[in-house]
Design an enzyme around this catalytic site. Sequence first.
Site, PDB file in Angstrom:
ATOM      1  N   HIS A 239       0.909  -1.360   0.285  1.00  0.00           N
ATOM      2  CA  HIS A 239       0.091   0.298   0.112  1.00  0.00           C
ATOM      3  C   HIS A 239       0.599   1.076  -0.387  1.00  0.00           C
ATOM      4  O   HIS A 239       0.345   2.314  -0.548  1.00  0.00           O
ATOM      5  CB  HIS A 239      -0.805   0.143   1.350  1.00  0.00           C
ATOM      6  CG  HIS A 239      -2.217  -1.131   0.704  1.00  0.00           C
ATOM      7  ND1 HIS A 239      -3.281  -0.752   0.127  1.00  0.00           N
ATOM      8  CD2 HIS A 239      -2.209  -1.374   2.291  1.00  0.00           C
ATOM      9  CE1 HIS A 239      -3.833  -2.004   0.063  1.00  0.00           C
ATOM     10  NE2 HIS A 239      -2.999  -2.184   1.231  1.00  0.00           N
TER      11      HIS A 239
ATOM     12  N   ASP B 256      -2.795 -11.065  -2.487  1.00  0.00           N
ATOM     13  CA  ASP B 256      -3.814  -9.819  -1.505  1.00  0.00           C
ATOM     14  C   ASP B 256      -5.123  -9.073  -1.127  1.00  0.00           C
ATOM     15  O   ASP B 256      -5.411  -9.434  -2.851  1.00  0.00           O
ATOM     16  CB  ASP B 256      -2.751  -8.968  -0.619  1.00  0.00           C
ATOM     17  CG  ASP B 256      -3.289  -8.181   0.409  1.00  0.00           C
ATOM     18  OD1 ASP B 256      -1.874  -8.512   1.945  1.00  0.00           O
ATOM     19  OD2 ASP B 256      -3.751  -7.683   0.583  1.00  0.00           O
TER      20      ASP B 256
ATOM     21  N   TYR C 239      -5.089 -11.998   7.924  1.00  0.00           N
ATOM     22  CA  TYR C 239      -5.305 -11.053   9.292  1.00  0.00           C
ATOM     23  C   TYR C 239      -5.509 -12.815  10.354  1.00  0.00           C
ATOM     24  O   TYR C 239      -6.250 -12.202  11.314  1.00  0.00           O
ATOM     25  CB  TYR C 239      -5.862 -10.393   8.935  1.00  0.00           C
ATOM     26  CG  TYR C 239      -4.670  -9.443   8.848  1.00  0.00           C
ATOM     27  CD1 TYR C 239      -3.951  -8.798   9.678  1.00  0.00           C
ATOM     28  CD2 TYR C 239      -5.436  -8.184   7.797  1.00  0.00           C
ATOM     29  CE1 TYR C 239      -2.878  -7.946   8.434  1.00  0.00           C
ATOM     30  CE2 TYR C 239      -4.777  -7.897   6.667  1.00  0.00           C
ATOM     31  CZ  TYR C 239      -2.840  -7.669   7.020  1.00  0.00           C
ATOM     32  OH  TYR C 239      -2.317  -6.578   6.410  1.00  0.00           O
TER      33      TYR C 239
ATOM     34  N   HIS D 132      -6.280  -6.887  -0.663  1.00  0.00           N
ATOM     35  CA  HIS D 132      -6.161  -5.409  -1.285  1.00  0.00           C
ATOM     36  C   HIS D 132      -5.960  -5.187  -2.036  1.00  0.00           C
ATOM     37  O   HIS D 132      -4.581  -5.865  -2.645  1.00  0.00           O
ATOM     38  CB  HIS D 132      -6.286  -5.124  -0.092  1.00  0.00           C
ATOM     39  CG  HIS D 132      -6.187  -5.277   1.518  1.00  0.00           C
ATOM     40  ND1 HIS D 132      -6.372  -5.952   2.112  1.00  0.00           N
ATOM     41  CD2 HIS D 132      -7.979  -4.240   2.180  1.00  0.00           C
ATOM     42  CE1 HIS D 132      -6.969  -5.850   3.125  1.00  0.00           C
ATOM     43  NE2 HIS D 132      -8.398  -5.273   3.191  1.00  0.00           N
TER      44      HIS D 132
HETATM   45  N1  Q9C Z   1     -12.369  -2.255   9.206  1.00  0.00           N
HETATM   46  C1  Q9C Z   1      -2.699  -4.487   3.832  1.00  0.00           C
HETATM   47  O1  Q9C Z   1      -3.330  -6.684   3.907  1.00  0.00           O
HETATM   48  N2  Q9C Z   1      -7.807  -1.370   6.864  1.00  0.00           N
HETATM   49  N3  Q9C Z   1      -2.928  -3.925   4.670  1.00  0.00           N
HETATM   50  C2  Q9C Z   1      -8.843  -2.092   7.800  1.00  0.00           C
HETATM   51  C3  Q9C Z   1     -10.484  -2.863   8.526  1.00  0.00           C
HETATM   52  C4  Q9C Z   1      -6.991  -1.077   7.085  1.00  0.00           C
HETATM   53  C5  Q9C Z   1      -4.495  -3.641   4.937  1.00  0.00           C
HETATM   54  C6  Q9C Z   1      -9.969  -1.523   7.933  1.00  0.00           C
HETATM   55  C7  Q9C Z   1      -6.368  -1.883   5.725  1.00  0.00           C
HETATM   56  C8  Q9C Z   1      -5.016  -2.702   5.254  1.00  0.00           C
HETATM   57  C9  Q9C Z   1      -1.383  -5.107   3.657  1.00  0.00           C
HETATM   58 ZN    ZN Z   2      -4.501  -7.187   2.173  1.00  0.00          ZN
END
Ligand code: Q9C
Ligand code: ZN
Length: 351
Positions: free
Chosen positions: A166, A202, A330, A204
């Site tokens: 990101h 990933d 996660y 995202h």
């Molecule tokens: N409701 C990676 O997977 N926003 N980054 C979380 C949860 C941040 C993810 C919101 C997500 C970042 C590396």
């Molecule tokens: Zn991610």
Amino acid sequence: MQVVYSPEHARHDAEHEANFGQRVGLYELPIRAEEIRAALAADDDFTLVAPTEHGLDPILAVHDPDLVAYLEVAWRDFHAEAPDEREAFPDSYLHPALREGMQPGRAPATGKGRIGYWSWDTATPLVEGTYAAARAAVDVALTAASLVVDGGAPSAYALCRPPGHHAPRAAFGGYCFFNNAAIAAEWTVRSRQVKVTVLDVDYHHGNGIQQIFYNRPDVQYVSLHGDPDRAYPYFVGFADEMGAGKGLGTNLNLPLPEKCDDERYLTELERAVDAVDRFDPALVVVSLGVDTYGQDPIGDFALTRDSYPAAGAAVAALGRPMLIVQEGGYYVPALGQNVRSWLRGAAGLPA
Ligand code: Q9C
Ligand code: ZN
């Protein structure tokens, strides 16, 4: 397969993030890397190796030198003004509309203001050890790259933490500080004069990688991810973003619906792999996130554990040198086994 790991990651030990204004427990925790390390250490088909130091030059080949200089002193400066805080968060951000029609914004002198100049989201606190951990993660990625590019290994795995995809050239966010995968890709392009693909699996979209290479004909970015119309990072990752200038055609986004299952995902991955093959890269850097898992607390796909060996094998079928860089994931109880499964598939090992 060789696994590059550094215990320095644990120095990035922030505890909270802000989700829609609510202070919640951070998802991006040190235990993530420890679970992955433990799962791989218990498997004889993997060998753990320590990173070697690669210095600042590979980072400066990708990131704004002012961002790098900021991150080095960010904690010290914030802490000097807010000594009671254990984590540094911004108070305001430089939204483009704030200075519309005026000269560009600049970084304010003091620590409390400056963090909002360099940050772009509310989920990425900085702590005392963040810079050391982020530097180590880059060394992990570059060491693993070298095992493949210089050492001739068919593949290697960089257990990077904090993650990187990101982080654009000149900002940090999305749990990311330095863009580990982009730095490894760029270093390979420069040192070997070859084309490289970053294939991002990933959950995202890896907005940082896309931004860094958007105009580049020699680096392809291909991503499967939750559609930004509903999923973080919301503003980048749409299907009509195909690169620009000499890089037109080297960016491929495959946004996917909520509850995306194994079958749909693996079909889309085949499309991605076909595009990579047509680009004909000398190295494939995989940004590996297993936040695609059905039980992930911040993703909304429905993948099962069986998808991971299949996905690793599908990418390995390209028959090209492969560097796998850890990004997200996660759901801690399944994290180690999901990553291990992906890597076993990539190495041609039985699931
Ligand atoms: N409701 C990676 O997977 N926003 N980054 C979380 C949860 C941040 C993810 C919101 C997500 C970042 C590396
Ligand atoms: Zn991610």
